[in-house]
Design a protein around this motif. Structure first.
Motif, PDB file in Angstrom:
ATOM      1  N   ARG A   1       0.843  -1.188   0.000  1.00 27.25           N
ATOM      2  CA  ARG A   1       0.000   0.000   0.000  1.00 27.25           C
ATOM      3  C   ARG A   1       0.883   1.244   0.000  1.00 27.25           C
ATOM      4  NH1 ARG A   1      -5.289   0.642   0.788  1.00 27.25           N
ATOM      5  NH2 ARG A   1      -6.059   2.688   1.429  1.00 27.25           N
ATOM      6  N   ASN A   2       0.762   2.057  -1.037  1.00 34.19           N
ATOM      7  CA  ASN A   2       1.626   3.210  -1.194  1.00 34.19           C
ATOM      8  C   ASN A   2       1.046   4.496  -0.610  1.00 34.19           C
ATOM      9  OD1 ASN A   2       3.640   1.786  -2.582  1.00 34.19           O
ATOM     10  ND2 ASN A   2       2.447   1.896  -4.473  1.00 34.19           N
ATOM     11  N   SER A   3      -0.246   4.522  -0.364  1.00 34.66           N
ATOM     12  CA  SER A   3      -0.866   5.778   0.065  1.00 34.66           C
ATOM     13  C   SER A   3      -1.861   5.538   1.192  1.00 34.66           C
ATOM     14  CB  SER A   3      -1.578   6.437  -1.120  1.00 34.66           C
ATOM     15  OG  SER A   3      -2.299   7.575  -0.694  1.00 34.66           O
ATOM     16  N   HIS A   4      -1.877   6.495   2.142  1.00 32.62           N
ATOM     17  CA  HIS A   4      -2.883   6.488   3.207  1.00 32.62           C
ATOM     18  C   HIS A   4      -3.716   7.756   3.087  1.00 32.62           C
ATOM     19  CE1 HIS A   4      -0.812   3.106   4.882  1.00 32.62           C
ATOM     20  NE2 HIS A   4       0.281   3.802   5.168  1.00 32.62           N
ATOM     21  N   ARG A   5      -4.007   8.172   1.869  1.00 31.77           N
ATOM     22  CA  ARG A   5      -4.620   9.469   1.635  1.00 31.77           C
ATOM     23  C   ARG A   5      -5.954   9.618   2.346  1.00 31.77           C
ATOM     24  NH1 ARG A   5      -5.691  11.451  -4.479  1.00 31.77           N
ATOM     25  NH2 ARG A   5      -7.094   9.650  -4.353  1.00 31.77           N
ATOM     26  N   LYS A   6      -6.822   8.632   2.197  1.00 32.79           N
ATOM     27  CA  LYS A   6      -8.158   8.736   2.801  1.00 32.79           C
ATOM     28  C   LYS A   6      -8.061   8.637   4.327  1.00 32.79           C
ATOM     29  CE  LYS A   6     -11.628   7.132   0.593  1.00 32.79           C
ATOM     30  NZ  LYS A   6     -12.676   6.281  -0.043  1.00 32.79           N
ATOM     31  N   LEU A   7      -7.257   7.683   4.825  1.00 29.93           N
ATOM     32  CA  LEU A   7      -7.093   7.530   6.273  1.00 29.93           C
ATOM     33  C   LEU A   7      -6.474   8.788   6.864  1.00 29.93           C
ATOM     34  CD1 LEU A   7      -7.194   5.778   8.826  1.00 29.93           C
ATOM     35  CD2 LEU A   7      -4.915   4.918   8.217  1.00 29.93           C
ATOM     36  N   ARG A   8      -5.476   9.355   6.195  1.00 29.42           N
ATOM     37  CA  ARG A   8      -4.840  10.574   6.673  1.00 29.42           C
ATOM     38  C   ARG A   8      -5.858  11.720   6.756  1.00 29.42           C
ATOM     39  NH1 ARG A   8       0.523  12.485   6.508  1.00 29.42           N
ATOM     40  NH2 ARG A   8       1.151  10.646   5.311  1.00 29.42           N
ATOM     41  N   PHE A   9      -6.708  11.804   5.727  1.00 30.78           N
ATOM     42  CA  PHE A   9      -7.702  12.872   5.709  1.00 30.78           C
ATOM     43  C   PHE A   9      -8.620  12.784   6.930  1.00 30.78           C
ATOM     44  CE2 PHE A   9     -12.096  14.058   4.834  1.00 30.78           C
ATOM     45  CZ  PHE A   9     -11.956  15.391   4.503  1.00 30.78           C
ATOM     46  N   TRP A  10      -9.181  11.604   7.188  1.00 25.65           N
ATOM     47  CA  TRP A  10     -10.124  11.463   8.310  1.00 25.65           C
ATOM     48  C   TRP A  10      -9.418  11.585   9.647  1.00 25.65           C
ATOM     49  CZ3 TRP A  10     -14.829  12.480   7.551  1.00 25.65           C
ATOM     50  CH2 TRP A  10     -15.469  12.149   6.353  1.00 25.65           C
ATOM     51  N   PHE A  11      -8.202  11.063   9.747  1.00 23.04           N
ATOM     52  CA  PHE A  11      -7.440  11.197  10.992  1.00 23.04           C
ATOM     53  C   PHE A  11      -7.167  12.663  11.299  1.00 23.04           C
ATOM     54  CE2 PHE A  11      -3.071  11.514  12.831  1.00 23.04           C
ATOM     55  CZ  PHE A  11      -3.406  11.129  14.123  1.00 23.04           C
ATOM     56  N   MET A  12      -6.673  13.397  10.320  1.00 20.81           N
ATOM     57  CA  MET A  12      -6.379  14.813  10.525  1.00 20.81           C
ATOM     58  C   MET A  12      -7.642  15.606  10.826  1.00 20.81           C
ATOM     59  SD  MET A  12      -3.146  15.411  10.411  1.00 20.81           S
ATOM     60  CE  MET A  12      -1.565  14.913   9.731  1.00 20.81           C
ATOM     61  N   SER A  13      -8.725  15.288  10.155  1.00 24.20           N
ATOM     62  CA  SER A  13      -9.983  16.022  10.364  1.00 24.20           C
ATOM     63  C   SER A  13     -10.520  15.797  11.772  1.00 24.20           C
ATOM     64  CB  SER A  13     -11.019  15.589   9.328  1.00 24.20           C
ATOM     65  OG  SER A  13     -10.589  15.890   8.022  1.00 24.20           O
ATOM     66  N   LEU A  14     -10.553  14.526  12.201  1.00 20.15           N
ATOM     67  CA  LEU A  14     -11.074  14.228  13.541  1.00 20.15           C
ATOM     68  C   LEU A  14     -10.130  14.730  14.627  1.00 20.15           C
ATOM     69  CD1 LEU A  14     -12.467  10.622  12.907  1.00 20.15           C
ATOM     70  CD2 LEU A  14     -13.753  12.759  13.096  1.00 20.15           C
ATOM     71  N   LEU A  15      -8.808  14.618  14.381  1.00 24.35           N
ATOM     72  CA  LEU A  15      -7.847  15.134  15.355  1.00 24.35           C
ATOM     73  C   LEU A  15      -7.999  16.644  15.505  1.00 24.35           C
ATOM     74  CD1 LEU A  15      -5.387  14.672  17.195  1.00 24.35           C
ATOM     75  CD2 LEU A  15      -3.927  15.020  15.178  1.00 24.35           C
ATOM     76  N   ARG A  16      -8.195  17.315  14.385  1.00 27.45           N
ATOM     77  CA  ARG A  16      -8.368  18.767  14.411  1.00 27.45           C
ATOM     78  C   ARG A  16      -9.591  19.153  15.237  1.00 27.45           C
ATOM     79  NH1 ARG A  16     -10.655  21.632  10.221  1.00 27.45           N
ATOM     80  NH2 ARG A  16     -10.490  19.817   8.865  1.00 27.45           N
ATOM     81  N   LEU A  17     -10.681  18.418  15.075  1.00 24.50           N
ATOM     82  CA  LEU A  17     -11.903  18.716  15.833  1.00 24.50           C
ATOM     83  C   LEU A  17     -11.726  18.392  17.314  1.00 24.50           C
ATOM     84  CD1 LEU A  17     -14.641  17.458  13.338  1.00 24.50           C
ATOM     85  CD2 LEU A  17     -13.899  19.804  13.763  1.00 24.50           C
ATOM     86  N   PHE A  18     -10.977  17.321  17.615  1.00 24.12           N
ATOM     87  CA  PHE A  18     -10.721  16.980  19.024  1.00 24.12           C
ATOM     88  C   PHE A  18      -9.916  18.076  19.702  1.00 24.12           C
ATOM     89  CE2 PHE A  18      -7.722  15.255  22.145  1.00 24.12           C
ATOM     90  CZ  PHE A  18      -8.603  14.731  23.083  1.00 24.12           C
ATOM     91  N   VAL A  19      -8.819  18.509  19.066  1.00 21.08           N
ATOM     92  CA  VAL A  19      -7.994  19.567  19.644  1.00 21.08           C
ATOM     93  C   VAL A  19      -8.797  20.859  19.759  1.00 21.08           C
ATOM     94  CG1 VAL A  19      -5.908  20.959  19.332  1.00 21.08           C
ATOM     95  CG2 VAL A  19      -5.864  18.530  18.779  1.00 21.08           C
ATOM     96  N   ALA A  20      -9.625  21.142  18.756  1.00 17.39           N
ATOM     97  CA  ALA A  20     -10.457  22.350  18.803  1.00 17.39           C
ATOM     98  C   ALA A  20     -11.399  22.307  20.001  1.00 17.39           C
ATOM     99  CB  ALA A  20     -11.257  22.486  17.509  1.00 17.39           C
TER     100      ALA A  20
END
Length: 415
Positions: free
Chosen positions: A96-115
């Motif tokens: 697997r060369n890319s985690h694009r979708k997983l990275r997107f959701w991880f960053m989005s949810l992490l951003r909301l948690f920190v917010a």
């Protein structure tokens, strides 16, 4: 611009994937453990006993500290599981060369948690819930008797304007993190604010060190998405900027309304925080700080004691009686402070004084009003007979209260 060799790009891609996998697992486990500590505490106690040979400080009951032995065991388990997970993930997902979708959701949810965390902490300061003005007991306490945390809490609570200002910085950081257009600014502001908080926790022994350091790490992870843009802004890097950033919902109907959805949920979240903070917690604190009729610091004079009961004081005499709440008082001895119940009944000129951990007793002191702010008390605590006068002090004698703010200072007023 120097062209990057294929083998260098491949090596960087591998390191980038490993770093992402570790941070994804490490941070995800930390957040999960926050909400499921009741489930993993038995495992943490077993790790403490079996691996580290610990037999004490493995209580599963929270003490209000975030830096207990159990919390460090949780970080240890979190790191072990993250490393193990990276190894397993790398073996299973080699192709697997890319985690694009997983990275997107991880960053989005992490951003909301920190917010959410920043907003909660920020409004706790804005509504003056986390820090309050220094108590009367602190006014007669020597600086050397204070703990580092007590000193920091006194500093933060001394001026409400400063407390509200620091709270607003956290609120703005949280609000900026919610929306994608301002998320970089929010992450930068979070890094600055939480970096200061983490250093303060480390330097003043405030037991939120683990959590604050994790928030610093989270803000750095959020900023990693924009490292090209940031290097271009701060260092004039010639690296090509990404043209369009990936969005997992870009080709769905939700994509065009996501701003409205975030706006609605943000408004509801802010309303909930405001309602709980301003209408529930703030009135409760205000009631606790409401000035009782006998509110004040009373200096003790003509103190006489007969008996050898240590229940009264190992220092033989009392210095101050500090009354901040009804039916409660702190008694300042020569070298210590202890909490007591103090119930005054002016109708029968009687008072009841007993230690906060003792059972209630009938009135044990006669109280006589000599002047408007002076009283004479005579009675017994246990086997000790006590007689003393107490006179309420003018709080303006303390420079901490009387000095106030001044635009013009001919010389530094540093005492």
């Amino acid at each position: 611009m120097q062209e990057q060799k294929p083998e260098q790009a491949e090596e960087w891609n591998l390191l980038s994937k490993l770093a992402f996998r570790f941070l994804f697992l490490f941070i995800s486990l930390f957040i999960t453990f926050l909400f499921l500590r009741w489930l993993i505490d038995p495992l943490l106690a077993w790790i403490g006993e079996s691996i580290f040979g610990l037999s004490e400080n493995l209580s599963r009951v929270s003490s209000g500290s975030g830096d207990r032995t159990m919390d460090y065991l949780a970080v240890f388990l979190q790191a072990i599981l993250a490393v193990t997970g990276v190894i397993a993930w790398s073996l299973i997902g080699r192709k697997r060369n890319s985690h694009r979708k997983l990275r997107f959701w991880f960053m989005s949810l992490l951003r909301l948690f920190v917010a959410a965390v920043m907003l909660v902490y920020g409004f706790a300061k804005v509504f003056l819930i986390q820090f309050q003005t220094p108590s009367l007991t602190l006014l007669v306490q020597q600086v050397g008797e204070m703990s580092p945390m007590g000193l920091a809490w006194t500093f933060m609570g001394f001026n409400p304007v400063y407390t509200i200002f620091t709270g607003l910085l956290e609120v703005f950081a949280g609000l900026f993190l919610i929306f994608r257009r301002t998320k970089t600014l929010g992450a930068l502001l979070t890094l600055g604010v939480m970096g200061h908080v983490a250093v303060m926790n480390l330097c003043f022994d405030i037991p939120v060190k683990i959590f604050s350091l994790h928030l610093v790490l989270m803000s750095l992870v959020l900023l990693s998405e924009d490292w090209r843009s940031l290097s271009h802004v701060f260092f004039g890097s010639n690296r090509a900027l990404p043209k369009v950033k990936y969005h997992a919902l870009q080709h769905t109907a939700v994509y065009h309304n996501i701003g409205k959805i975030k706006g609605i949920f943000t408004a509801l979240f802010l309303f909930l925080i405001t309602f709980v903070g301003f209408f529930i917690l703030k009135p409760k604190i205000d009631r606790q700080q409401k000035k009782y009729r006998f509110y004040g610091i009373y200096e003790i004079s003509d103190f006489e004691k007969e008996g050898d009961n240590d229940e009264v004081s190992s220092s033989q005499d009392w210095r101050y009686v500090i009354i901040e709440q009804k039916n409660k008082a702190n008694i300042k001895f020569r070298d210590s402070v202890s909490a007591y119940h103090l119930i005054i009944d002016e109708n029968i000129q009687k008072a009841t004084i007993y230690h906060k951990d003792a059972d209630s007793i009938p009135p044990n002191f006669a109280i006589q009003k000599l002047e408007s702010i002076t009283y004479r008390l005579k009675g017994k605590i246990g086997q000790d007979s006590l007689k003393f006068k107490m006179q309420r002090l003018d709080l303006k004698k303390f420079p901490l209260i009387s000095r106030g703010f001044r635009w013009v200072n001919e010389t530094p007023y540093n005492r």
